[in-house]
Scaffold this motif. Structure first.
Motif, PDB file in Angstrom:
ATOM      1  N   SER A 145       0.820  -1.207   0.000  1.00 48.05           N
ATOM      2  CA  SER A 145       0.000   0.000   0.000  1.00 48.05           C
ATOM      3  C   SER A 145       0.857   1.262   0.000  1.00 48.05           C
ATOM      4  CB  SER A 145      -0.905  -0.009   1.242  1.00 48.05           C
ATOM      5  OG  SER A 145      -1.350   1.287   1.564  1.00 48.05           O
ATOM      6  N   LYS A 146       0.500   2.190  -0.848  1.00 49.44           N
ATOM      7  CA  LYS A 146       1.165   3.494  -0.874  1.00 49.44           C
ATOM      8  C   LYS A 146       1.024   4.193   0.471  1.00 49.44           C
ATOM      9  CE  LYS A 146       1.070   7.943  -3.342  1.00 49.44           C
ATOM     10  NZ  LYS A 146       0.498   8.668  -4.499  1.00 49.44           N
ATOM     11  N   ILE A 147      -0.160   4.119   1.070  1.00 44.16           N
ATOM     12  CA  ILE A 147      -0.382   4.763   2.373  1.00 44.16           C
ATOM     13  C   ILE A 147       0.542   4.158   3.424  1.00 44.16           C
ATOM     14  CG2 ILE A 147      -2.048   5.017   4.261  1.00 44.16           C
ATOM     15  CD1 ILE A 147      -4.215   5.432   2.174  1.00 44.16           C
ATOM     16  N   ASP A 148       0.672   2.836   3.429  1.00 44.41           N
ATOM     17  CA  ASP A 148       1.556   2.192   4.402  1.00 44.41           C
ATOM     18  C   ASP A 148       2.983   2.705   4.274  1.00 44.41           C
ATOM     19  OD1 ASP A 148      -0.380   0.657   5.641  1.00 44.41           O
ATOM     20  OD2 ASP A 148      -0.049  -1.092   4.364  1.00 44.41           O
ATOM     21  N   TYR A 149       3.460   2.842   3.036  1.00 44.56           N
ATOM     22  CA  TYR A 149       4.851   3.274   2.864  1.00 44.56           C
ATOM     23  C   TYR A 149       5.026   4.735   3.252  1.00 44.56           C
ATOM     24  CZ  TYR A 149       9.644   3.094   1.435  1.00 44.56           C
ATOM     25  OH  TYR A 149      11.025   3.114   1.483  1.00 44.56           O
ATOM     26  N   HIS A 150       4.127   5.586   2.831  1.00 42.71           N
ATOM     27  CA  HIS A 150       4.234   7.008   3.153  1.00 42.71           C
ATOM     28  C   HIS A 150       4.077   7.275   4.648  1.00 42.71           C
ATOM     29  CE1 HIS A 150       4.093   9.339  -0.776  1.00 42.71           C
ATOM     30  NE2 HIS A 150       4.106   8.087  -1.157  1.00 42.71           N
ATOM     31  N   CYS A 151       3.485   6.333   5.359  1.00 43.67           N
ATOM     32  CA  CYS A 151       3.260   6.516   6.802  1.00 43.67           C
ATOM     33  C   CYS A 151       4.285   5.785   7.660  1.00 43.67           C
ATOM     34  CB  CYS A 151       1.851   6.068   7.166  1.00 43.67           C
ATOM     35  SG  CYS A 151       0.565   7.139   6.481  1.00 43.67           S
ATOM     36  N   GLY A 152       5.336   5.256   7.044  1.00 40.15           N
ATOM     37  CA  GLY A 152       6.400   4.630   7.799  1.00 40.15           C
ATOM     38  C   GLY A 152       6.076   3.258   8.348  1.00 40.15           C
ATOM     39  N   ARG A 153       5.032   2.635   7.834  1.00 39.37           N
ATOM     40  CA  ARG A 153       4.675   1.300   8.329  1.00 39.37           C
ATOM     41  C   ARG A 153       5.540   0.209   7.699  1.00 39.37           C
ATOM     42  NH1 ARG A 153      -1.542   2.928   7.186  1.00 39.37           N
ATOM     43  NH2 ARG A 153      -1.740   4.474   8.874  1.00 39.37           N
ATOM     44  N   VAL A 154       6.293   0.588   6.689  1.00 42.03           N
ATOM     45  CA  VAL A 154       7.263  -0.300   6.065  1.00 42.03           C
ATOM     46  C   VAL A 154       8.633   0.317   6.311  1.00 42.03           C
ATOM     47  CG1 VAL A 154       8.071  -1.331   3.912  1.00 42.03           C
ATOM     48  CG2 VAL A 154       5.607  -0.956   4.272  1.00 42.03           C
ATOM     49  N   GLY A 155       9.518  -0.411   6.971  1.00 42.63           N
ATOM     50  CA  GLY A 155      10.822   0.144   7.295  1.00 42.63           C
ATOM     51  C   GLY A 155      11.903  -0.914   7.307  1.00 42.63           C
TER      52      GLY A 155
END
Length: 310
Positions: A145-155
């Protein structure tokens, strides 16, 4: 895309000949064979060039970095400048690909995805562990998800295979130290797949690692955090302001270490205005202390947090 597309494996290297040999071996031993392996060298001697010659494999292309900044980002850009594959991946000279990495990711590119993220195993002080270096909210393989990446949920670290289109009009910001997120954020304008399978060995806790030496390039690290914050701001402000505030706080921290006080206070007040946190407020209070004390205080805070949960 052709049935067996040419894939560019870019290996940026700097004065780590023994590790470079391991990285090159891992690329040459891929089960997928239609590769060009670009070794882009920032080193002062000819050791990397000699290593490439000794492998005597026509897929290896050695290019000295003579046109870009002498820096991790400049060296990667030199690799991009010399890449001709339909697909591209980056392999740090102190890491390794597992044998099926490229072949397994390519399957999902052929299914219509423009980029694939795959897990990495951590090697700590020479010992391979079963620890996965990246973190995400995903319990199984699937579209990201784009939202997940932009929100730092993927690191953390992931292996990434991506289409050439992402570097056609893009190069890393050579004023930043790190800051690869500027490219990774762009991936999410297209479809991205997460493959929940370790395909890469990520070496950490080395004295010469970029992460451990970030403070030596504090101004450039601050620039990278600030750029990430600005690129994520629209989505993160709506869905995860805590993450956005943390990016501005980290920019303030490294700006302080670098002695750029105007940027320090601009970023810390921005962080507090996005989402108030005790950590950012304490940093504001501690900002009058000498910059040399900050790394020590940060280590102490981490120890206390782990010990007492405060």
């Amino acid at each position: 895309m052709s049935e067996e597309p040419l894939i560019s494996v870019i290996i940026p290297t700097f004065n780590r000949p023994e590790l470079l040999k391991k990285a090159l071996n891992s690329a040459l031993n891929q089960s997928y064979k239609n590769l060009e392996i670009i070794v882009t060298d920032d080193g002062a001697d000819e050791s990397a060039s000699e290593i490439c010659k000794n492998f005597a494999d026509p897929r290896i292309k050695f290019v000295k970095n003579l046109t870009r900044a002498k820096s991790p980002n400049g060296n990667k850009n030199n690799g991009f400048d010399n890449a001709s594959g339909e697909l591209v991946c980056l392999l740090d000279d102190d890491d390794e690909l597992l044998p099926s990495a490229i072949k397994e990711c390519l399957k999902f590119i052929k299914q219509g995805f423009s980029c694939v993220f795959a897990d990495c195993l951590c090697e700590v002080e020479g010992a391979l562990t079963d620890k996965i270096s990246g973190s995400s909210p995903y319990l199984q393989s699937g579209e990201m998800s784009k939202i997940d990446y932009h929100c730092g949920r993927v690191g953390g670290e992931f292996f990434k295979l991506f289409k050439r289109e992402f570097i056609e009009n893009f190069r890393f910001d050579e004023a930043s130290f790190g800051g690869e997120n500027e490219l990774y954020i762009r991936f999410f304008e297209r479809r991205v797949y997460y493959l929940k399978k370790p395909l890469y060995i990520y070496r950490i806790a080395r004295a010469d690692s970029a992460t451990l030496n970030a403070a030596k390039h504090a101004r450039a690290v601050a620039h990278a955090y600030l750029k990430t914050a600005k690129m994520c701001e629209e989505i993160a402000l709506k869905h995860e302001p805590k993450f956005l505030a943390a990016q501005y706080k980290m920019a303030a921290y490294y700006a302080k270490i670098s002695g750029d006080y105007a940027l320090t206070y601009r970023c810390i007040f921005k962080s507090l205005s996005v989402k108030f946190s005790k950590e950012a407020f304490v940093f504001l209070l501690a900002s009058i202390l000498p910059s040399s004390l900050l790394p020590t205080l940060s280590k102490l805070r981490v120890k206390l947090k782990r010990r007492f949960g405060i």
